[in-house]
Design a protein around this motif. Sequence first.
Motif, PDB file in Angstrom:
ATOM      1  N   GLY A 118      32.070  34.430  43.894  1.00  0.00           N
ATOM      2  CA  GLY A 118      32.494  35.652  43.243  1.00  0.00           C
ATOM      3  C   GLY A 118      33.039  35.421  41.843  1.00  0.00           C
ATOM      4  O   GLY A 118      33.060  34.310  41.320  1.00  0.00           O
ATOM      5  N   PHE A 119      33.484  36.505  41.216  1.00  0.00           N
ATOM      6  CA  PHE A 119      34.110  36.459  39.900  1.00  0.00           C
ATOM      7  C   PHE A 119      35.419  37.229  39.965  1.00  0.00           C
ATOM      8  O   PHE A 119      35.596  38.134  40.779  1.00  0.00           O
ATOM      9  CB  PHE A 119      33.210  37.110  38.839  1.00  0.00           C
ATOM     10  N   ASN A 120      36.326  36.871  39.083  1.00  0.00           N
ATOM     11  CA  ASN A 120      37.577  37.614  38.956  1.00  0.00           C
ATOM     12  C   ASN A 120      38.080  37.487  37.525  1.00  0.00           C
ATOM     13  O   ASN A 120      37.384  36.955  36.655  1.00  0.00           O
ATOM     14  CB  ASN A 120      38.610  37.123  39.982  1.00  0.00           C
ATOM     15  N   SER A 121      39.292  37.950  37.282  1.00  0.00           N
ATOM     16  CA  SER A 121      39.805  38.002  35.917  1.00  0.00           C
ATOM     17  C   SER A 121      40.169  36.635  35.355  1.00  0.00           C
ATOM     18  O   SER A 121      40.600  36.545  34.199  1.00  0.00           O
ATOM     19  CB  SER A 121      41.016  38.947  35.848  1.00  0.00           C
ATOM     20  N   SER A 122      39.976  35.565  36.119  1.00  0.00           N
ATOM     21  CA  SER A 122      40.146  34.223  35.560  1.00  0.00           C
ATOM     22  C   SER A 122      38.879  33.765  34.839  1.00  0.00           C
ATOM     23  O   SER A 122      38.884  32.743  34.158  1.00  0.00           O
ATOM     24  CB  SER A 122      40.500  33.219  36.661  1.00  0.00           C
ATOM     25  N   ASP A 123      37.791  34.518  34.989  1.00  0.00           N
ATOM     26  CA  ASP A 123      36.504  34.132  34.438  1.00  0.00           C
ATOM     27  C   ASP A 123      36.257  34.729  33.062  1.00  0.00           C
ATOM     28  O   ASP A 123      36.836  35.753  32.683  1.00  0.00           O
ATOM     29  CB  ASP A 123      35.377  34.575  35.376  1.00  0.00           C
ATOM     30  N   VAL A 124      35.357  34.093  32.321  1.00  0.00           N
ATOM     31  CA  VAL A 124      34.759  34.651  31.118  1.00  0.00           C
ATOM     32  C   VAL A 124      33.251  34.511  31.290  1.00  0.00           C
ATOM     33  O   VAL A 124      32.737  33.407  31.483  1.00  0.00           O
ATOM     34  CB  VAL A 124      35.212  33.926  29.842  1.00  0.00           C
ATOM     35  N   ILE A 125      32.544  35.640  31.241  1.00  0.00           N
ATOM     36  CA  ILE A 125      31.109  35.674  31.502  1.00  0.00           C
ATOM     37  C   ILE A 125      30.344  35.684  30.181  1.00  0.00           C
ATOM     38  O   ILE A 125      30.647  36.479  29.284  1.00  0.00           O
ATOM     39  CB  ILE A 125      30.735  36.920  32.329  1.00  0.00           C
ATOM     40  N   TYR A 126      29.345  34.814  30.081  1.00  0.00           N
ATOM     41  CA  TYR A 126      28.511  34.722  28.881  1.00  0.00           C
ATOM     42  C   TYR A 126      27.188  35.409  29.168  1.00  0.00           C
ATOM     43  O   TYR A 126      26.422  34.991  30.038  1.00  0.00           O
ATOM     44  CB  TYR A 126      28.290  33.252  28.533  1.00  0.00           C
ATOM     45  N   LYS A 525      41.327  29.500  30.048  1.00  0.00           N
ATOM     46  CA  LYS A 525      40.835  28.989  31.329  1.00  0.00           C
ATOM     47  C   LYS A 525      41.948  28.734  32.338  1.00  0.00           C
ATOM     48  O   LYS A 525      41.807  29.021  33.528  1.00  0.00           O
ATOM     49  CB  LYS A 525      40.055  27.690  31.117  1.00  0.00           C
ATOM     50  N   THR A 526      43.038  28.168  31.892  1.00  0.00           N
ATOM     51  CA  THR A 526      44.090  27.726  32.818  1.00  0.00           C
ATOM     52  C   THR A 526      45.297  28.649  32.823  1.00  0.00           C
ATOM     53  O   THR A 526      46.312  28.319  33.439  1.00  0.00           O
ATOM     54  CB  THR A 526      44.550  26.305  32.441  1.00  0.00           C
ATOM     55  N   LYS A 527      45.206  29.805  32.164  1.00  0.00           N
ATOM     56  CA  LYS A 527      46.368  30.668  32.007  1.00  0.00           C
ATOM     57  C   LYS A 527      46.396  31.766  33.080  1.00  0.00           C
ATOM     58  O   LYS A 527      45.862  32.863  32.897  1.00  0.00           O
ATOM     59  CB  LYS A 527      46.394  31.283  30.601  1.00  0.00           C
ATOM     60  N   GLU A 528      47.030  31.447  34.175  1.00  0.00           N
ATOM     61  CA  GLU A 528      47.140  32.425  35.262  1.00  0.00           C
ATOM     62  C   GLU A 528      47.846  33.693  34.798  1.00  0.00           C
ATOM     63  O   GLU A 528      47.545  34.788  35.281  1.00  0.00           O
ATOM     64  CB  GLU A 528      47.876  31.798  36.442  1.00  0.00           C
ATOM     65  N   VAL A 529      48.783  33.539  33.857  1.00  0.00           N
ATOM     66  CA  VAL A 529      49.520  34.706  33.367  1.00  0.00           C
ATOM     67  C   VAL A 529      48.572  35.698  32.694  1.00  0.00           C
ATOM     68  O   VAL A 529      48.796  36.915  32.747  1.00  0.00           O
ATOM     69  CB  VAL A 529      50.647  34.264  32.398  1.00  0.00           C
TER      70      VAL A 529
END
Length: 613
Positions: A118-126, A525-529
């Motif tokens: 799946g995808f969520n808001s931690s992703d960036v889609i190209y 990428k690593t910013k959970e906030v």
Amino acid sequence: MKRTLQALVLLMLTALLPAQKQVIERVDPPSWFTGMKDGALQLMVYGKEIGSYDVKTDYPGVEVKTLIRTENPNYLFVNLFITGEAKPGTVTLKFTSGKKKLTHDLPLLARPAGPARGFNSSDVIYLLMPDRFANGDTANDNVEGMTEQMDRNNPGGRHGGDLRGIMDHIDYLHGLGVTGIWLNPFLENNQQHSSYHGYSTTDFYRSDPRYGSNEEFRQLVAEAHRKGMKVVMDMIFNHIGSFHWWMNDLPSKDWIHQFDTFTRTNYRASTYMDPYAAESDRMLMEKGWFDVTMPDLNQSNPLVETYLIQTSLWWIAFSDLDGIRMDTYPYPHPDMMARWAKRVEEEFPGFFIVGEVWYDDPAQISYWALNKKNSDGYRSNLPSVTDFPVCFATHRAFEGKLNPTDGLSGLYNVLSQDFLYPEPLRNVIFLDNHDMTRFSTQTGKSLEAYKLGLSFIMTTRGIPQLYYGTEIVMEGDKSKGDGRLREDFPGGWPGDTKNVFTATGLSDEEKEALAFTRLVLNWRKTKEVIHTGNLKHYIPTDGVYVYFRYNCNESVMVIINTNQKESRTISGEKYAESLEGFTHGTDIITGRKIEDLDSFTIAPETAMIIELK
């Protein structure tokens, strides 16, 4: 007498000719899978007079339940049930009609193990268009049997990009900081012209050979997974291409919506949620054709519905796919689309689907959002929607046509309507895509505007999507034709003098934009906030918009100054409720340390992303 003799001779000659062999020309899906939660499978079998046949199999764990025949004798729909005891292998289907016998071997494959990524808001889609990204295999530029041939001089022609080209440059995408790749449609589009964009499918189960094979797509997904990335497949259920093989011999008269003369949709998807809409307007929205070369499928036909649903399930299982972007989501029958989204979620829990819902109104977008309780009772079951209101707000905010405060107020106002969405973090947000004027052109070819826009998209709520070439401020004007929005990515073709992959031949502006993109995306990428943190924003004043992303562990302050010439002083007092407990911070863009949060300056046309301490 002479005529009688001629008839006898003709009859004798006919008898001497070899009998035309009955064949099964096609079976869809071409294979299926063990371990599916729902064991039902419907095969579409095509061949001359195949509808007169009965079907049996003695494969353990596979049962022939029912046969469905339409008014076209060349089709037979076979309903199978595959039990949990069935093992991978080859299911031999035995077709009989009187003394005539046929067989067909259906591969039964093992379903991929493991849950959907799946995808969520931690992703960036190209987002990329396969034909325009990179040509990795020149041998498939022109393929026998494919009508349209390669012509790079034609903006609307095929340019030779392919799946191999994407695989060849997956390290570039990984280094850029994206975590997912969305491919515009790559299925067969054997249309006479403009087939490069992929939105006129002529075969739902075959990669266009000018892009490569089904197996190459599966390899691409596997390679992305090895890099910790995911893949989104673009699909279209609303329509097919006018040269789809069905159009030569429709399974049934109601397989597509047909009219006495060509009838175009009214493109008014708002009629679905409009409590006062005329039924004739709703009908035209759903049943009218999107374009003259795009026959409109009738999803109210249960056979069409099952065929389309199985197509998506097959590609998910076959390629270990991570997500689907569904084109023209509101155009097919809404109830069918809701059943489809539910079926995918039941079979692959957590699988990502984003529907293209093109409105500039959060109220209308939210109608399709997951878990939205609409007054008419409609539930879409759609995991994610394309957030066009945010996209258009970024254009107005950064194109410089409005005064700085009014432009930023548009961003503020569109986000203030997030109460309409049950889960706004699921929305896909973007600066531009393949169907609109590129962000750089829209905002006056300004590098500063790009930096502001990217800083916003990568730090506000939602799942960011980046369109290929935006990272080097590629230009493209919709008014000059869609081909101009989808120009070849520099470096993707042998002999390109400009090469983004090797950073050769780029202008200083392109280099700066690319470096800025890498910096922000890899930081994100690593910013959970940023991924899941709360959002608090303040009413824009003096051309400055300030908001905070925060959770119990961290807080980030984002400042956007759209004034073209004036610096602005940021007073900590105004933002005291968000700055309480923090004394200093660091701007991740420049590395500048802010030692005193009570008062500091921001330069003109600048964004600051400050990690607070």
